[in-house]
Design a protein around this motif. Structure first.
Motif, PDB file in Angstrom:
ATOM      1  N   LYS A  72      -2.750  -0.880   7.081  1.00 14.33           N
ATOM      2  CA  LYS A  72      -2.005  -0.709   5.787  1.00 14.33           C
ATOM      3  C   LYS A  72      -0.948  -1.576   5.676  1.00 14.33           C
ATOM      4  CE  LYS A  72      -4.460   3.015   3.918  1.00 14.33           C
ATOM      5  NZ  LYS A  72      -5.524   2.396   3.228  1.00 14.33           N
ATOM      6  N   LYS A  73      -0.526  -2.153   4.370  1.00 10.32           N
ATOM      7  CA  LYS A  73       0.824  -2.679   4.060  1.00 10.32           C
ATOM      8  C   LYS A  73       1.838  -1.844   3.922  1.00 10.32           C
ATOM      9  CE  LYS A  73       1.066  -6.211   1.317  1.00 10.32           C
ATOM     10  NZ  LYS A  73       0.946  -6.937  -0.092  1.00 10.32           N
ATOM     11  N   VAL A  74       2.870  -1.831   4.869  1.00 14.70           N
ATOM     12  CA  VAL A  74       3.861  -0.806   4.654  1.00 14.70           C
ATOM     13  C   VAL A  74       5.354  -1.443   4.445  1.00 14.70           C
ATOM     14  CG1 VAL A  74       5.006   1.166   5.884  1.00 14.70           C
ATOM     15  CG2 VAL A  74       2.303   0.635   6.201  1.00 14.70           C
ATOM     16  N   VAL A  75       6.074  -0.853   3.531  1.00 15.64           N
ATOM     17  CA  VAL A  75       7.565  -1.244   3.315  1.00 15.64           C
ATOM     18  C   VAL A  75       8.443   0.130   3.589  1.00 15.64           C
ATOM     19  CG1 VAL A  75       9.314  -1.995   1.600  1.00 15.64           C
ATOM     20  CG2 VAL A  75       6.836  -2.921   1.799  1.00 15.64           C
ATOM     21  N   ASP A  94       0.750  -1.233   0.193  1.00 18.92           N
ATOM     22  CA  ASP A  94       0.048   0.080   0.046  1.00 18.92           C
ATOM     23  C   ASP A  94       1.028   1.458  -0.090  1.00 18.92           C
ATOM     24  OD1 ASP A  94      -2.144  -1.460  -0.032  1.00 18.92           O
ATOM     25  OD2 ASP A  94      -2.447  -1.611   2.255  1.00 18.92           O
ATOM     26  N   VAL A  95       1.852   1.401   0.958  1.00 15.56           N
ATOM     27  CA  VAL A  95       2.553   2.418   1.081  1.00 15.56           C
ATOM     28  C   VAL A  95       4.070   2.098   1.175  1.00 15.56           C
ATOM     29  CG1 VAL A  95       3.036   4.714   2.457  1.00 15.56           C
ATOM     30  CG2 VAL A  95       0.622   3.521   2.379  1.00 15.56           C
ATOM     31  N   LEU A  96       4.831   2.854   0.510  1.00 15.50           N
ATOM     32  CA  LEU A  96       6.526   2.775   0.293  1.00 15.50           C
ATOM     33  C   LEU A  96       6.936   4.163   1.148  1.00 15.50           C
ATOM     34  CD1 LEU A  96       9.276   1.428   0.045  1.00 15.50           C
ATOM     35  CD2 LEU A  96       9.087   2.525  -2.221  1.00 15.50           C
ATOM     36  N   ILE A  97       7.528   3.621   2.301  1.00 17.30           N
ATOM     37  CA  ILE A  97       8.108   4.925   3.059  1.00 17.30           C
ATOM     38  C   ILE A  97       9.728   4.833   2.916  1.00 17.30           C
ATOM     39  CG2 ILE A  97       8.422   6.064   5.464  1.00 17.30           C
ATOM     40  CD1 ILE A  97       5.849   4.749   6.261  1.00 17.30           C
TER      41      ILE A  97
END
Lengths: 88, 398
Positions: free
Chosen positions: B28-31, B6-9
């Motif tokens: 959320k799915k986060v990397v 969902d979100v790449l940080i």
């Protein structure tokens, strides 16, 4: 943990082998990360003894070779310096 | 290897990890992709202050007050201790010019709802019995607080990991390109991540990340050198700063004098200001410089001697204390002294959360909430106009 033969890896900050292995198992991947999570190497000798031991434990826990571990930085001063030495 | 999320940080400093924690909590799915290791930039090389008094009245102070409330609930919910403490803070005043500057500053902060006052010599002595006679007055706020930034990052990381966070190290972005419904980011680790949103939380490196998309932001590294003492008993009731430090943040003396054609003193060249905080372990962190030195992370004897002499002037009792370590970090500094938080116009789904300079720790919890709101398309509880990336990018956007 808490057994009679608990080994202190960082003697200055009294950080045990178990604490360091636990930090690595919960996600620390570099000497610096282990240091920041456990204080190993943050004491008065600045990791003179323990940084090598932490590197070795990272290798053992993560299956890395020496040289593949990200080491921590060396900084001034080399030895503790009295603030007396800074004269106006 | 390709994967989607969902979100790449971008950036595993305190703000990147705070945003990751908040988004993971919201399902959320986060990397998080980090170029080096956790806290490799400013967040791992700073002091521990949540100093409300240093914030300009307005949105920054409002956010800092909001952040302090969030810290109190985070202390309860995060999976490890963060050494949150509220000891109060004092800004030491040495002359009439500083006194009048601080009187104006304090009045503005009071009108924003911060409990802060100017105290005279006798109260200064009661709170800081060992301070130098040269201190004529001080500000005092009982609400100034502190937190261990290293443990805060650990706690955000562990809390987010329990909720599915993937952290990639050695993973600086190499390219960031638009894809249907989001972005495709190629990382130095070889992986390509497709994500609905990208959050640039790269601190002093944030503008370099933006340049992958063809624009820049005026976020530059300001080097701060800090000295660490051996562990000693507390020598005063509060953490302290000097009015000179605030003055150098508000209107750098060096810049004023340079404009007047005067030669710079070493103190001015290094942007020296006094910051003195005690950690839970008993080490004092003594700062600091505020330099334009590019990305040179070294500490140097000249700066450390200035810091050492300065702390002895304020606290002569420290003559017999040892300093054991020095470090330097890059505060991500913007031209108007405000962080950049917001979506970039013309780049839907690309967000920036960087440029906090010396306020990154203090503002991390609120930054996490605000950015999570923006990513989810919710209206955040603050008017973020003054923080928007657009203020540096002109009417057309990026």
């Amino acid at each position: 943990m808490g057994s009679g033969d608990e080994k202190h890896i960082c003697r200055c900050e009294e950080v045990s082998e178990d604490e360091i292995r636990a930090a690595i198992r919960s996600g620390a991947r570099t000497v610096q990360e282990v240091k920041r999570w456990t204080r190993a190497g943050m004491g008065i000798c600045q990791g003179r003894t323990c940084r090598r031991l932490v590197e070795r434990m990272l290798c053992e826990e993560l299956g890395l070779k020496p040289g593949e571990v990200e080491v921590s930085s060396f900084r001034q001063p080399v030895r503790p310096v009295s603030l007396k030495s800074f004269e106006d | 290897m390709n994967s989607s999320t969902d979100v790449l940080i971008l950036g595993a400093g305190v703000n990147g990890l705070s945003i990751a924690y908040e988004l993971c909590k919201r399902g959320k799915k986060v990397v998080v992709a980090e170029k080096a290791e956790i806290g490799a930039g400013a967040s791992g090389s700073c002091d521990d202050m949540i100093l409300l008094q240093s914030k300009k009245p307005g949105i920054l102070l409002e956010m800092a007050l909001g952040s302090l409330e969030l810290f109190r609930s985070l202390r309860e919910e995060l999976p490890c201790d963060i050494e949150l403490d509220t000891k109060g803070g004092m800004i030491l005043i040495e002359d009439e010019e500083q006194l009048s500057l601080m009187e104006g500053f304090v009045a503005g902060q009071k009108s924003c709802g911060l409990e802060v006052e100017i105290v005279g010599r006798s109260r200064v002595k009661a709170l800081q019995p060992l301070v130098s006679e040269s201190v004529i007055a001080s500000t005092y706020s009982a609400r100034d607080s502190q937190v261990n930034p290293l443990l805060l990052m650990k706690a955000f990381y562990l809390g987010a990991s329990e909720r599915g966070l993937r952290l990639l190290r050695g993973a600086a972005p190499v390219s960031i390109e638009p894809r249907a419904g989001g972005w495709a980011t190629r990382l130095a680790s070889g992986e390509e991540i497709e994500s609905g949103a990208v959050v640039n939380a790269a601190g002093a490196w944030a503008s370099q990340v933006c340049s992958l998309l063809g624009f820049e932001l005026p976020i530059i590294p300001r080097k701060g050198q800090v000295m660490v003492t051996e562990q000693i008993p507390p020598i005063g009731a509060t953490n302290v700063w000097s009015a000179k430090y605030i003055a150098s943040k508000l209107k750098p003396v060096a810049a004023r004098r340079e404009a007047a054609g005067a030669a710079q003193t070493p103190e001015e060249r290094y942007g020296l200001g006094f910051a003195f905080t005690s950690t839970h372990s008993g080490n004092y962190l003594v700062g600091s410089t505020r330099e334009n030195a590019g990305f040179d992370k070294g500490t140097d004897p000249e700066a450390l001697a200035l810091i050492g002499r300065q702390v002895r002037r304020f606290f002569p009792v420290l003559a017999n204390v040892n300093f054991i370590r020095s470090f330097a970090g890059f505060r991500p500094s913007t031209t108007d002294g405000m962080p950049v938080i917001g979506e970039v116009a013309g780049r839907p789904g690309f967000f920036v959360a960087a440029g906090h300079e010396g306020d990154g720790i203090a503002l991390a919890p609120i930054t996490g909430k605000l950015v999570a709101d923006l990513v989810e398309g919710r209206t955040p509880g603050y008017d973020l106009e003054k923080l928007s990336p657009g203020r540096f990018l002109g009417a057309k956007g990026a």
